[in-house]
Scaffold this active site. Structure first.
Site, PDB file in Angstrom:
ATOM      1  NE  ARG A  67      -2.096  -1.737   3.325  1.00 55.42           N
ATOM      2  CZ  ARG A  67      -2.563  -2.229   4.468  1.00 55.42           C
ATOM      3  NH1 ARG A  67      -3.861  -2.260   4.689  1.00 55.42           N
ATOM      4  NH2 ARG A  67      -1.733  -2.678   5.393  1.00 55.42           N
ATOM      5  CD  GLU A 104      -0.288 -11.484  17.168  1.00 56.96           C
ATOM      6  OE1 GLU A 104      -0.944 -11.765  18.162  1.00 56.96           O
ATOM      7  OE2 GLU A 104      -0.806 -11.092  16.082  1.00 56.96           O
TER       8      GLU A 104
END
Lengths: 182, 182
Positions: A67, A104
């Site tokens: 993006r 994560e």
């Protein structure tokens, strides 16, 4: 003569061009998507201009896949600059510099081709969201290793709950600009 | 007053901003990378303008993830338009339209959010390379299902040996523009 664009204006542009989807891509995540903003010419240009508004004497914009490519290229063209692409691992040919950062679960790696900009080039890194700051910190390291000076990081949305600004401040003195904080 | 940019000029811009790397990402592939072109402001803007030069009355540019995001956003801002992102599967939230297409091994899926543009919007699809045409054909199908009219496909590089133009012509009557053929 038109009045200069205020912070309130750009915040309205972003809020009206952003959708919020709960539990995407995983439970507990509220996902912000800027597709409507990107698809509107006036909004895209307003955000592109605002991202670089705090910076002068910039030689190139750095866009982080994927993006960040939209916003980086938009900001670059609006300012008459080029956009240096930072890509996910394995996409760039030949000699590359690589930096990994923790996710994560597991880790991710981003890469850039050295020598594309002149030594000492002044760059602003552009992305859509500042979350934990991992990708942006890795991008700063990449730029420094390539010999380019990061004069700013500019994002559309800062997610205040994730501590990205503090995490970046621990790693670098590069100023961070966010057009809206949520 | 400056002379209008000729085909020869844009071809020179592309050749000088492109690198060719043999056997990447796999043996036998000659990989063209446009990072140097993207990173140069004059080159990026020249290519952005050339991609849309054949089209009038365009409502939006469609960029295909990931390199199409750079060129799509650049072309969009240069023309004062927005850029609709077509993404790889699983990246867009909420309701999406999806199209799959064959790769050498397996298949890939791309997605778009419906309703982002007005019904009947006229769009030009922008990407860096026309190879086999699979991604671009799937993008045309996506746009048609979303109710938007594809008035053109514009790429920087057409790889003549891969038959993409003929494959696209079998599937759609959308005109294809390539700035350089290799």
């Amino acid at each position: 003569m038109t009045a200069p664009e205020s912070d309130h204006d750009i915040e309205s542009v972003i809020r009206s061009g952003m959708t919020e989807t709960p539990d995407f891509p995983s439970p507990g995540i509220l996902f912000r998507d800027l597709s409507p903003l990107f698809a509107d010419g006036d909004s895209l240009r307003a955000v592109a201009a605002a991202l670089l508004a705090d910076h002068e004497s910039v030689d190139a914009v750095v866009g982080v896949e994927a993006r960040g490519f939209v916003l980086g290229a938009a900001a670059a063209v609006e300012a008459g600059l080029g956009m240096l692409p930072v890509r996910k691992a394995g996409k760039l040919p030949g000699e590359v510099l690589a930096e990994s950062y923790a996710l994560e679960y597991g880790e991710a790696t981003i890469e850039v081709r050295p020598g594309i900009l002149a030594p000492g080039a002044r760059v602003v890194i552009v992305d859509d969201v500042l979350a934990t700051g991992g990708t942006l910190a890795a991008t700063v390291r990449l730029m420094e290793r390539a010999g380019w000076e990061v004069v700013g990081i500019a994002v559309v949305i800062e997610l205040l709950g994730l501590g990205g600004r503090a995490a970046l401040a621990d790693l670098t003195s590069v100023p961070v600009t966010a057009l809206i904080a949520l």
